[in-house]
Design a protein around this motif. Structure first.
Motif: not given
Length: 128
Positions: A61-85
């Motif tokens: 579960v911790r490994a899955a949570l870490a994966d989700r955290d990385r995925e969430l970070k990536t999505l947040n970065e994409k969202l920030t980039q999309a907002k900038t664009e």
């Protein structure tokens, strides 16, 4: 002390007989205690297996949570980039709208000046 009992077949009991009987009783008590302890350990072994299974599940579960955290970070970065664009696009769209209005104003002025020029050309032609 000598006593006669059914166990000794009516023969008188000796001190050795008493000691052997105490030894047998204490040995039985110790064996019963060991059997109970053994049963307890077996029961706890099942609990330990469950505990280890739970630890493995927690690790998963911790490994899955870490994966989700990385995925969430990536999505947040994409969202920030999309907002900038999107912000850049909005700025470009606003500039485009201003330029289009300026173009239309200049075109209308050019059309008006063209009309005035034609009118003056007609006037010059009439005066000749």
């Amino acid at each position: 002390e000598k006593k006669g009992t059914a166990k000794t077949g009516g023969k008188p009991r000796t001190k050795e007989d008493d000691e052997q009987e105490r030894f047998v009783r204490s040995t039985r008590a110790a064996m019963e205690k060991l059997h109970k302890e053994n049963e307890s350990l077996r029961a706890n072994a099942a609990t330990n297996v469950k505990y280890m299974d739970t630890l493995r599940e927690l690790k998963t579960v911790r490994a899955a949570l870490a994966d989700r955290d990385r995925e969430l970070k990536t999505l947040n970065e994409k969202l920030t980039q999309a907002k900038t664009e999107a912000g850049k696009k909005a700025s470009v769209d606003e500039e485009n709208r201003k330029l289009k209005k300026q173009f239309n104003d200049e075109k209308a002025r050019a059309d008006h000046l063209g009309d005035e020029l034609r009118e003056k050309d007609r006037l010059v032609s009439r005066l000749k």
